[in-house]
Design a protein around this motif. Structure first.
Motif, PDB file in Angstrom:
ATOM      1  N   VAL A 153      -6.592  88.962 -61.885  1.00 15.39           N
ATOM      2  CA  VAL A 153      -6.197  88.780 -62.694  1.00 15.39           C
ATOM      3  C   VAL A 153      -7.116  89.906 -64.275  1.00 15.39           C
ATOM      4  CG1 VAL A 153      -4.378  88.127 -64.131  1.00 15.39           C
ATOM      5  CG2 VAL A 153      -4.800  87.375 -62.143  1.00 15.39           C
ATOM      6  N   MET A 154      -6.968  90.755 -64.548  1.00 15.35           N
ATOM      7  CA  MET A 154      -7.118  91.228 -65.458  1.00 15.35           C
ATOM      8  C   MET A 154      -7.268  91.146 -67.030  1.00 15.35           C
ATOM      9  SD  MET A 154     -10.476  92.291 -64.240  1.00 15.35           S
ATOM     10  CE  MET A 154     -11.134  94.161 -65.531  1.00 15.35           C
ATOM     11  N   THR A 155      -5.731  91.122 -67.021  1.00 12.30           N
ATOM     12  CA  THR A 155      -5.521  90.857 -68.253  1.00 12.30           C
ATOM     13  C   THR A 155      -4.457  89.917 -68.353  1.00 12.30           C
ATOM     14  OG1 THR A 155      -5.011  92.675 -68.523  1.00 12.30           O
ATOM     15  CG2 THR A 155      -4.206  91.888 -70.892  1.00 12.30           C
ATOM     16  N   ASN A 156      -4.526  88.920 -69.082  1.00  9.42           N
ATOM     17  CA  ASN A 156      -3.894  87.395 -69.673  1.00  9.42           C
ATOM     18  C   ASN A 156      -4.090  86.434 -67.922  1.00  9.42           C
ATOM     19  OD1 ASN A 156      -3.689  87.683 -71.554  1.00  9.42           O
ATOM     20  ND2 ASN A 156      -2.299  89.036 -71.148  1.00  9.42           N
ATOM     21  N   SER A 157      -4.656  86.477 -67.343  1.00  3.55           N
ATOM     22  CA  SER A 157      -4.287  85.603 -66.040  1.00  3.55           C
ATOM     23  C   SER A 157      -3.838  83.829 -66.551  1.00  3.55           C
ATOM     24  CB  SER A 157      -6.261  85.158 -65.913  1.00  3.55           C
ATOM     25  OG  SER A 157      -6.599  84.890 -65.886  1.00  3.55           O
ATOM     26  N   LYS A 158      -4.581  83.699 -68.053  1.00  6.99           N
ATOM     27  CA  LYS A 158      -3.954  82.015 -68.079  1.00  6.99           C
ATOM     28  C   LYS A 158      -2.569  82.078 -68.510  1.00  6.99           C
ATOM     29  CE  LYS A 158      -8.053  79.781 -69.983  1.00  6.99           C
ATOM     30  NZ  LYS A 158      -9.179  80.333 -71.504  1.00  6.99           N
ATOM     31  N   PHE A 159      -2.249  82.784 -68.625  1.00  5.85           N
ATOM     32  CA  PHE A 159      -0.438  83.362 -69.006  1.00  5.85           C
ATOM     33  C   PHE A 159      -0.093  83.135 -67.339  1.00  5.85           C
ATOM     34  CE2 PHE A 159       3.511  85.743 -68.557  1.00  5.85           C
ATOM     35  CZ  PHE A 159       4.046  85.115 -69.310  1.00  5.85           C
ATOM     36  N   LEU A 160      -0.808  83.338 -66.051  1.00  4.85           N
ATOM     37  CA  LEU A 160       0.040  83.444 -65.229  1.00  4.85           C
ATOM     38  C   LEU A 160      -0.154  81.674 -63.758  1.00  4.85           C
ATOM     39  CD1 LEU A 160      -0.805  86.852 -63.654  1.00  4.85           C
ATOM     40  CD2 LEU A 160       1.315  85.162 -63.927  1.00  4.85           C
ATOM     41  N   TYR A 161      -0.947  81.193 -65.020  1.00  2.14           N
ATOM     42  CA  TYR A 161      -1.112  79.065 -64.791  1.00  2.14           C
ATOM     43  C   TYR A 161       0.143  78.712 -63.538  1.00  2.14           C
ATOM     44  CZ  TYR A 161      -5.797  77.408 -63.963  1.00  2.14           C
ATOM     45  OH  TYR A 161      -7.133  76.825 -63.399  1.00  2.14           O
ATOM     46  N   ASN A 189       0.456  96.468 -49.708  1.00  2.00           N
ATOM     47  CA  ASN A 189      -0.222  95.511 -50.075  1.00  2.00           C
ATOM     48  C   ASN A 189       0.340  94.807 -50.634  1.00  2.00           C
ATOM     49  OD1 ASN A 189      -3.802  94.914 -50.662  1.00  2.00           O
ATOM     50  ND2 ASN A 189      -2.481  93.479 -49.777  1.00  2.00           N
ATOM     51  N   ILE A 190       1.307  94.016 -49.819  1.00  2.00           N
ATOM     52  CA  ILE A 190       2.132  93.461 -50.373  1.00  2.00           C
ATOM     53  C   ILE A 190       1.689  92.185 -51.301  1.00  2.00           C
ATOM     54  CG2 ILE A 190       4.007  91.074 -49.549  1.00  2.00           C
ATOM     55  CD1 ILE A 190       4.273  92.772 -46.568  1.00  2.00           C
ATOM     56  N   THR A 191       0.400  91.551 -50.853  1.00  3.69           N
ATOM     57  CA  THR A 191      -0.046  90.338 -51.708  1.00  3.69           C
ATOM     58  C   THR A 191      -1.701  90.096 -50.510  1.00  3.69           C
ATOM     59  OG1 THR A 191      -0.229  87.973 -52.880  1.00  3.69           O
ATOM     60  CG2 THR A 191       0.654  88.166 -50.102  1.00  3.69           C
ATOM     61  N   ASN A 192      -2.360  89.130 -51.345  1.00  3.45           N
ATOM     62  CA  ASN A 192      -3.919  88.975 -50.536  1.00  3.45           C
ATOM     63  C   ASN A 192      -3.453  87.345 -50.695  1.00  3.45           C
ATOM     64  OD1 ASN A 192      -6.652  88.070 -50.619  1.00  3.45           O
ATOM     65  ND2 ASN A 192      -6.896  90.627 -51.118  1.00  3.45           N
ATOM     66  N   ALA A 193      -4.976  87.021 -48.971  1.00  2.21           N
ATOM     67  CA  ALA A 193      -4.291  85.650 -48.748  1.00  2.21           C
ATOM     68  C   ALA A 193      -5.359  85.109 -48.972  1.00  2.21           C
ATOM     69  CB  ALA A 193      -4.412  85.839 -46.619  1.00  2.21           C
ATOM     70  N   CYS A 194      -6.036  85.481 -49.815  1.00  4.96           N
ATOM     71  CA  CYS A 194      -7.169  84.213 -50.672  1.00  4.96           C
ATOM     72  C   CYS A 194      -6.821  82.548 -51.147  1.00  4.96           C
ATOM     73  CB  CYS A 194      -7.719  85.245 -52.198  1.00  4.96           C
ATOM     74  SG  CYS A 194      -6.514  85.951 -53.349  1.00  4.96           S
ATOM     75  N   ASP A 195      -7.810  82.468 -52.044  1.00  6.49           N
ATOM     76  CA  ASP A 195      -7.975  81.062 -52.047  1.00  6.49           C
ATOM     77  C   ASP A 195      -7.079  81.253 -53.760  1.00  6.49           C
ATOM     78  OD1 ASP A 195      -9.823  81.566 -53.727  1.00  6.49           O
ATOM     79  OD2 ASP A 195     -11.275  80.762 -51.990  1.00  6.49           O
ATOM     80  N   MET A 196      -6.849  80.427 -54.047  1.00  9.37           N
ATOM     81  CA  MET A 196      -6.280  80.282 -55.959  1.00  9.37           C
ATOM     82  C   MET A 196      -7.085  80.306 -56.836  1.00  9.37           C
ATOM     83  SD  MET A 196      -3.225  79.993 -55.712  1.00  9.37           S
ATOM     84  CE  MET A 196      -2.141  79.104 -57.214  1.00  9.37           C
ATOM     85  N   GLU A 197      -8.584  80.393 -56.295  1.00  6.17           N
ATOM     86  CA  GLU A 197      -9.313  80.960 -57.593  1.00  6.17           C
ATOM     87  C   GLU A 197      -9.741  82.834 -57.351  1.00  6.17           C
ATOM     88  OE1 GLU A 197     -13.096  78.589 -57.317  1.00  6.17           O
ATOM     89  OE2 GLU A 197     -14.035  79.156 -57.812  1.00  6.17           O
ATOM     90  N   THR A 198      -9.365  82.831 -56.149  1.00  8.11           N
ATOM     91  CA  THR A 198      -9.833  84.733 -56.144  1.00  8.11           C
ATOM     92  C   THR A 198      -9.047  85.321 -56.264  1.00  8.11           C
ATOM     93  OG1 THR A 198     -10.793  83.668 -54.566  1.00  8.11           O
ATOM     94  CG2 THR A 198     -10.005  85.952 -54.432  1.00  8.11           C
ATOM     95  N   LEU A 199      -7.520  84.953 -56.960  1.00 11.63           N
ATOM     96  CA  LEU A 199      -6.309  85.374 -57.102  1.00 11.63           C
ATOM     97  C   LEU A 199      -6.181  85.070 -58.602  1.00 11.63           C
ATOM     98  CD1 LEU A 199      -3.678  85.781 -55.337  1.00 11.63           C
ATOM     99  CD2 LEU A 199      -2.099  84.166 -56.712  1.00 11.63           C
ATOM    100  N   PHE A 200      -6.718  84.364 -59.180  1.00  9.06           N
ATOM    101  CA  PHE A 200      -6.634  84.579 -60.924  1.00  9.06           C
ATOM    102  C   PHE A 200      -8.235  85.413 -61.417  1.00  9.06           C
ATOM    103  CE2 PHE A 200      -4.655  80.039 -60.528  1.00  9.06           C
ATOM    104  CZ  PHE A 200      -3.781  80.409 -61.608  1.00  9.06           C
ATOM    105  N   GLU A 201      -8.857  85.338 -60.949  1.00  5.64           N
ATOM    106  CA  GLU A 201     -10.428  86.142 -60.664  1.00  5.64           C
ATOM    107  C   GLU A 201      -9.688  87.409 -61.119  1.00  5.64           C
ATOM    108  OE1 GLU A 201     -13.756  83.268 -58.867  1.00  5.64           O
ATOM    109  OE2 GLU A 201     -13.939  85.265 -58.124  1.00  5.64           O
ATOM    110  N   ASP A 215       2.414  92.168 -70.404  1.00 10.43           N
ATOM    111  CA  ASP A 215       0.671  92.422 -70.719  1.00 10.43           C
ATOM    112  C   ASP A 215       0.487  91.937 -69.631  1.00 10.43           C
ATOM    113  OD1 ASP A 215      -1.630  93.383 -71.481  1.00 10.43           O
ATOM    114  OD2 ASP A 215      -1.552  92.600 -73.482  1.00 10.43           O
ATOM    115  N   LEU A 216       0.103  91.827 -68.267  1.00  9.58           N
ATOM    116  CA  LEU A 216      -0.379  91.323 -66.769  1.00  9.58           C
ATOM    117  C   LEU A 216      -1.192  92.290 -66.612  1.00  9.58           C
ATOM    118  CD1 LEU A 216       2.042  89.554 -66.543  1.00  9.58           C
ATOM    119  CD2 LEU A 216       0.407  88.258 -67.515  1.00  9.58           C
ATOM    120  N   ASP A 217      -1.943  92.297 -65.782  1.00 12.79           N
ATOM    121  CA  ASP A 217      -2.450  93.864 -64.984  1.00 12.79           C
ATOM    122  C   ASP A 217      -4.189  92.894 -64.300  1.00 12.79           C
ATOM    123  OD1 ASP A 217      -4.180  94.508 -67.607  1.00 12.79           O
ATOM    124  OD2 ASP A 217      -4.935  95.178 -66.187  1.00 12.79           O
ATOM    125  N   ALA A 218      -3.795  93.373 -62.451  1.00  9.43           N
ATOM    126  CA  ALA A 218      -4.890  93.291 -61.588  1.00  9.43           C
ATOM    127  C   ALA A 218      -5.835  94.584 -61.114  1.00  9.43           C
ATOM    128  CB  ALA A 218      -4.431  91.988 -60.848  1.00  9.43           C
TER     129      ALA A 218
END
Ligand SMILES: Cc1cc2nc3c(=O)[nH]c(=O)nc-3n(C[C@H](O)[C@H](O)[C@H](O)COP(=O)(O)OP(=O)(O)OC[C@H]3O[C@@H](n4cnc5c(N)ncnc54)[C@H](O)[C@@H]3O)c2cc1C
Length: 410
Positions: free
Chosen positions: A63-71, A49-61, A385-388
């Motif tokens: 991410v369970m840990t440190n989503s802001k770091f991924l901006y 499952n290579i990625t998810n074809a969702c919008d940006m908001e869903t992508l960030f939602e 330290d990032l996970d989703a």
């Protein structure tokens, strides 16, 4: 043009290799296994499952840990950039339920093949059986790496650590990157297996082994506080529970593990309210009024569950249906909608999809993935330290952080 060493030929290492080479750098990937992408091969049950074809908001939602770091990382290289890359490499993709993106061929080996072919075409040098033992950092500058069992230093102007986490260690992810980072002063946050099944205390669990339930609702509690609730599929195993809803639940449960008892309730009939379920049972009972209770709920529940629910309901299985009291019936309804299980523990890294925890992102520049302690040293992928949650989001973290690191190298 810089000489770049990438430690680890997993998802992050391969993608970083492509973009670093496209930017004109001389790139070497050091992989301790005898092939690239050993973990990638087992992703998505072999379909990746290579990625998810969702919008940006869903992508960030997701991410369970440190989503802001991924901006910065997600905005510079998002899920559609990943799809475009694979399509440009000749790998056709398709979108399935929940926007999950897979190769059209359903073969993770095609994902690895596409990346490997591009690395070869770009002239990236790939060394197998090359286990890095440590980094060489002098005066706050990363100068290269040292291979296991060798004194010689392999020098580089930039090093990307893409060694993954601790889950499924047989794929090569044995936490080496944490050790490298720690040796130069980085903080490693507490690591735990995540997206992982649960061991369950109740002994009846063994009798349910192999039973898979669709359309159930799971609610998880820490002491009496609700920490997770979701619909979906779950599976009973010889030790406890697994399946999509349970794996996702684990990601929410881990921070509460040390805070006390974790319990869960399974609503086996979430589409019906207690009143509706009672009405349904009452109808069945009227039809089967002369039968024994144990033979009167076949239409309601899967066969394996019947003796367990009967026992949990406290109703004598041999009781004639027409003698069951209203209180007993209401208790049965409550049991079906609140089947209680007590979590003994989570399973080990051998069964965990990812590691929660890793190199503290406070000590890494989010726009470049460069270490704040060593110039020329970059981190990418699960080592951070990032996970989703499941759905292609963990690989997206690997792709985006790898792109950010590779394109930051001067
Ligand atoms: C069973 C399973 C299914 C999954 N399915 C999905 C999915 O469908 N979608 C999704 O998004 N995510 C999925 N994941 C998660 C995903 O695979 C990881 O998040 C991702 O692979 C992380 O990429 P990475 O490059 O950071 O690390 P890895 O893929 O773990 O790669 C690290 C590499 O570094 C090498 N290495 C380690 N130490 C050294 C060293 N000292 N010297 C040299 N090389 C070294 C390792 O051998 C390895 O090849 C799944 C995980 C598992 C276990």
């Amino acid at each position: 043009m810089s000489k770049v060493i990438i430690i680890g030929g997993g998802a992050a290492g391969m993608l970083a290799g492509i973009y670093a080479a496209r930017n004109g750098h001389r790139v070497t990937i050091l992989e301790k296994n005898e092939k690239l992408g050993k973990k990638l091969y087992i992703t998505g049950k072999g379909r990746c499952n290579i990625t998810n074809a969702c919008d940006m908001e869903t992508l960030f939602e997701h991410v369970m840990t440190n989503s802001k770091f991924l901006y910065s990382s997600f905005y510079s290289y998002n899920n559609f950039d990943v799809i475009d890359l694979f399509e440009s490499l000749g790998l056709k993709t398709k979108i399935e339920r929940g926007n999950r993106v897979f190769p059209q061929s359903d073969k993770s080996s095609d994902v690895i093949g596409a990346l490997q072919k591009e690395l070869q075409q770009l002239g990236v040098s790939i060394h197998f059986g090359s286990e890095v033992e440590d980094l060489l950092v002098e005066d706050g500058v990363c100068k290269g790496v040292r291979l296991k069992g060798e004194k010689k230093i392999l020098s580089a102007e930039a090093v990307i650590v893409a060694t993954g986490g601790l889950s499924y260690p047989t794929t090569g992810s044995t936490g080496d990157g944490y050790k490298f980072a720690k040796n130069i002063g980085h903080t490693i946050t507490e690591c735990n297996p995540s997206l992982v099944p649960f061991n369950i205390k109740e002994s009846f669990i063994k009798e349910l082994q192999g039973l898979s339930l669709k359309n159930i609702q799971v609610t998880v509690y820490s002491k009496n506080k609700e920490i997770y609730r979701n619909f979906g599929e779950m599976l009973f195993t010889h030790f406890g529970v697994s399946g999509p809803v349970i794996l996702s639940a684990s990601s929410y449960v881990i921070p509460y593990l040390k805070k006390g008892e974790i319990t869960m309730t399974i609503d086996l009939k979430p589409a019906l309210t207690e009143e509706q379920l009672d009405a349904r049972i009452l109808r069945d009972f009227e039809e089967l009024r002369n039968k024994q209770f144990k033979n009167a709920i076949d239409n309601l529940l899967p066969r394996k569950l019947i003796p367990i629910i009967i026992s949990l309901s406290g109703i004598d299985p041999y009781k004639k249906v027409n003698t069951i009291t209203k209180d007993e019936r209401l208790n049965l309804v409550h049991t079906i909608k609140n089947m209680k299980l007590s979590v003994a523990s989570i399973r080990s890294y051998n069964e965990a999809v990812i590691t929660k925890g890793g190199i503290s992102v406070k000590e890494v520049n989010p726009s470049t993935m460069e270490s704040k302690y060593a110039k020329g040293l970059y981190f990418a992928g699960e080592v951070l330290d990032l996970d989703a949650l499941t759905g292609g989001f963990n690989l997206q973290i690997a792709w985006s952080t790898a792109y950010t690191a590779a394109t930051a190298i001067e």
